[in-house]
Design a protein around this motif. Structure first.
Motif, PDB file in Angstrom:
ATOM      1  N   VAL A  20       0.845  -1.206   0.000  1.00 23.13           N
ATOM      2  CA  VAL A  20       0.000   0.000   0.000  1.00 23.13           C
ATOM      3  C   VAL A  20       0.876   1.251   0.000  1.00 23.13           C
ATOM      4  CG1 VAL A  20      -1.768   1.291   1.244  1.00 23.13           C
ATOM      5  CG2 VAL A  20      -1.832  -1.216   1.220  1.00 23.13           C
ATOM      6  N   THR A  21       0.584   2.160  -0.941  1.00 25.21           N
ATOM      7  CA  THR A  21       1.287   3.438  -1.032  1.00 25.21           C
ATOM      8  C   THR A  21       0.266   4.567  -0.939  1.00 25.21           C
ATOM      9  OG1 THR A  21       2.980   2.475  -2.449  1.00 25.21           O
ATOM     10  CG2 THR A  21       2.803   4.868  -2.456  1.00 25.21           C
ATOM     11  N   VAL A  22       0.585   5.572  -0.101  1.00 30.59           N
ATOM     12  CA  VAL A  22      -0.299   6.717   0.110  1.00 30.59           C
ATOM     13  C   VAL A  22       0.500   7.990  -0.124  1.00 30.59           C
ATOM     14  CG1 VAL A  22      -1.677   7.973   1.813  1.00 30.59           C
ATOM     15  CG2 VAL A  22      -1.659   5.468   1.840  1.00 30.59           C
ATOM     16  N   ILE A  37      -4.199   6.646  -3.378  1.00 26.25           N
ATOM     17  CA  ILE A  37      -3.806   5.349  -2.823  1.00 26.25           C
ATOM     18  C   ILE A  37      -3.585   4.344  -3.939  1.00 26.25           C
ATOM     19  CG2 ILE A  37      -4.543   3.426  -1.354  1.00 26.25           C
ATOM     20  CD1 ILE A  37      -6.149   5.468   0.253  1.00 26.25           C
ATOM     21  N   SER A  38      -2.485   3.593  -3.810  1.00 29.20           N
ATOM     22  CA  SER A  38      -2.191   2.472  -4.703  1.00 29.20           C
ATOM     23  C   SER A  38      -2.045   1.220  -3.860  1.00 29.20           C
ATOM     24  CB  SER A  38      -0.890   2.703  -5.476  1.00 29.20           C
ATOM     25  OG  SER A  38      -1.005   3.822  -6.315  1.00 29.20           O
ATOM     26  N   VAL A  39      -2.580   0.120  -4.372  1.00 30.82           N
ATOM     27  CA  VAL A  39      -2.477  -1.178  -3.694  1.00 30.82           C
ATOM     28  C   VAL A  39      -1.950  -2.187  -4.703  1.00 30.82           C
ATOM     29  CG1 VAL A  39      -3.718  -3.011  -2.500  1.00 30.82           C
ATOM     30  CG2 VAL A  39      -4.392  -0.637  -2.140  1.00 30.82           C
ATOM     31  N   ALA A  40      -0.851  -2.842  -4.359  1.00 33.97           N
ATOM     32  CA  ALA A  40      -0.220  -3.836  -5.231  1.00 33.97           C
ATOM     33  C   ALA A  40       0.046  -3.259  -6.622  1.00 33.97           C
ATOM     34  CB  ALA A  40      -1.074  -5.096  -5.307  1.00 33.97           C
ATOM     35  N   GLY A  41       0.454  -1.983  -6.663  1.00 35.95           N
ATOM     36  CA  GLY A  41       0.766  -1.330  -7.921  1.00 35.95           C
ATOM     37  C   GLY A  41      -0.430  -0.819  -8.706  1.00 35.95           C
ATOM     38  N   ILE A  42      -1.641  -0.988  -8.164  1.00 32.37           N
ATOM     39  CA  ILE A  42      -2.860  -0.539  -8.834  1.00 32.37           C
ATOM     40  C   ILE A  42      -3.360   0.725  -8.151  1.00 32.37           C
ATOM     41  CG2 ILE A  42      -5.237  -1.130  -9.423  1.00 32.37           C
ATOM     42  CD1 ILE A  42      -4.337  -4.109  -9.126  1.00 32.37           C
ATOM     43  N   LYS A  43      -3.458   1.826  -8.909  1.00 30.01           N
ATOM     44  CA  LYS A  43      -3.991   3.069  -8.342  1.00 30.01           C
ATOM     45  C   LYS A  43      -5.497   2.899  -8.165  1.00 30.01           C
ATOM     46  CE  LYS A  43      -4.515   7.979  -9.180  1.00 30.01           C
ATOM     47  NZ  LYS A  43      -4.281   9.079 -10.112  1.00 30.01           N
ATOM     48  N   GLY A  45      -7.439   5.223  -6.557  1.00 28.24           N
ATOM     49  CA  GLY A  45      -8.129   6.497  -6.652  1.00 28.24           C
ATOM     50  C   GLY A  45      -7.577   7.569  -5.749  1.00 28.24           C
ATOM     51  N   THR A  46      -8.205   8.742  -5.859  1.00 25.79           N
ATOM     52  CA  THR A  46      -7.897   9.887  -5.007  1.00 25.79           C
ATOM     53  C   THR A  46      -9.139  10.169  -4.180  1.00 25.79           C
ATOM     54  OG1 THR A  46      -6.349  10.775  -6.634  1.00 25.79           O
ATOM     55  CG2 THR A  46      -7.203  12.316  -4.985  1.00 25.79           C
ATOM     56  N   PHE A  47      -8.933  10.349  -2.869  1.00 27.71           N
ATOM     57  CA  PHE A  47     -10.045  10.463  -1.932  1.00 27.71           C
ATOM     58  C   PHE A  47      -9.850  11.689  -1.044  1.00 27.71           C
ATOM     59  CE2 PHE A  47      -9.064   6.117  -2.978  1.00 27.71           C
ATOM     60  CZ  PHE A  47     -10.285   5.611  -3.384  1.00 27.71           C
ATOM     61  N   PHE A  48     -10.980  12.299  -0.663  1.00 29.63           N
ATOM     62  CA  PHE A  48     -10.954  13.485   0.178  1.00 29.63           C
ATOM     63  C   PHE A  48     -11.905  13.295   1.349  1.00 29.63           C
ATOM     64  CE2 PHE A  48      -9.970  14.722  -4.131  1.00 29.63           C
ATOM     65  CZ  PHE A  48      -8.823  15.492  -3.965  1.00 29.63           C
ATOM     66  N   GLY A  49     -11.566  13.881   2.494  1.00 31.40           N
ATOM     67  CA  GLY A  49     -12.428  13.788   3.655  1.00 31.40           C
ATOM     68  C   GLY A  49     -11.924  14.693   4.751  1.00 31.40           C
ATOM     69  N   ASN A  50     -12.417  14.451   5.962  1.00 33.54           N
ATOM     70  CA  ASN A  50     -12.013  15.232   7.123  1.00 33.54           C
ATOM     71  C   ASN A  50     -11.589  14.285   8.229  1.00 33.54           C
ATOM     72  OD1 ASN A  50     -12.355  16.803   9.719  1.00 33.54           O
ATOM     73  ND2 ASN A  50     -12.626  18.407   8.185  1.00 33.54           N
ATOM     74  N   LEU A  51     -10.443  14.564   8.818  1.00 28.06           N
ATOM     75  CA  LEU A  51      -9.900  13.680   9.846  1.00 28.06           C
ATOM     76  C   LEU A  51     -10.745  13.643  11.115  1.00 28.06           C
ATOM     77  CD1 LEU A  51      -6.135  14.541   9.446  1.00 28.06           C
ATOM     78  CD2 LEU A  51      -7.247  12.369   8.875  1.00 28.06           C
ATOM     79  N   LYS A  52     -11.521  14.694  11.375  1.00 27.85           N
ATOM     80  CA  LYS A  52     -12.352  14.711  12.583  1.00 27.85           C
ATOM     81  C   LYS A  52     -13.409  13.609  12.554  1.00 27.85           C
ATOM     82  CE  LYS A  52     -11.803  19.563  13.738  1.00 27.85           C
ATOM     83  NZ  LYS A  52     -12.503  20.836  13.941  1.00 27.85           N
ATOM     84  N   VAL A  53     -13.907  13.286  11.374  1.00 27.44           N
ATOM     85  CA  VAL A  53     -14.903  12.214  11.238  1.00 27.44           C
ATOM     86  C   VAL A  53     -14.283  10.938  10.678  1.00 27.44           C
ATOM     87  CG1 VAL A  53     -16.872  13.752  11.036  1.00 27.44           C
ATOM     88  CG2 VAL A  53     -15.676  13.017   8.976  1.00 27.44           C
ATOM     89  N   GLY A  54     -13.067  11.039  10.161  1.00 24.98           N
ATOM     90  CA  GLY A  54     -12.370   9.896   9.594  1.00 24.98           C
ATOM     91  C   GLY A  54     -12.675   9.736   8.117  1.00 24.98           C
ATOM     92  N   LEU A  55     -11.726   9.197   7.399  1.00 28.63           N
ATOM     93  CA  LEU A  55     -11.872   8.906   5.978  1.00 28.63           C
ATOM     94  C   LEU A  55     -11.628   7.413   5.801  1.00 28.63           C
ATOM     95  CD1 LEU A  55     -12.108   9.665   2.952  1.00 28.63           C
ATOM     96  CD2 LEU A  55      -9.643  10.147   2.997  1.00 28.63           C
TER      97      LEU A  55
END
Length: 101
Positions: A20-22, A37-43, A45-55
């Motif tokens: 996992v790469t972030v 985020i990439s997992v096993a070399g597969i991208k 996606g790109t994700f957005f959120g707020n840390l107060k509620v968690g992503l």
């Protein structure tokens, strides 16, 4: 993701664990987080959120399943909870601090 150097109050994130790469940023004034985020070399996606509620990002690929959660702990620490199973490579699990704001 917007370039980090051109946006005030943003700290860069570059972190990896197993397959996992972030990469992304955290806005220190609003606690907004943006990650690619990439997992096993597969991208996945790109994700957005707020840390107060968690992503939380759910992963359901042919080669990988699981979830990754980014959250705020102790008021100023960015943590990641990761639980990923790679079909031909095993299980990866961690709950780690990746940044102090």
């Amino acid at each position: 993701l917007p370039p980090i150097k051109h946006v005030a109050n943003r700290l860069s994130i570059k972190w990896n664990f197993g397959p996992v790469t972030v990469e992304g940023y955290v806005d220190t004034s609003s606690f907004e987080i943006g990650v690619t985020i990439s997992v096993a070399g597969i991208k996945i996606g790109t994700f957005f959120g707020n840390l107060k509620v968690g992503l939380v990002i759910k992963i359901d690929l042919f080669v990988a399943q699981g979830q990754i959660k980014f959250y705020l702990k102790n008021g100023n620490e960015v943590w990641v909870f990761l639980e990923v199973k790679i079909k031909f490579d095993g299980n990866y699990h961690t709950d780690a601090k990746i940044l102090t704001l």
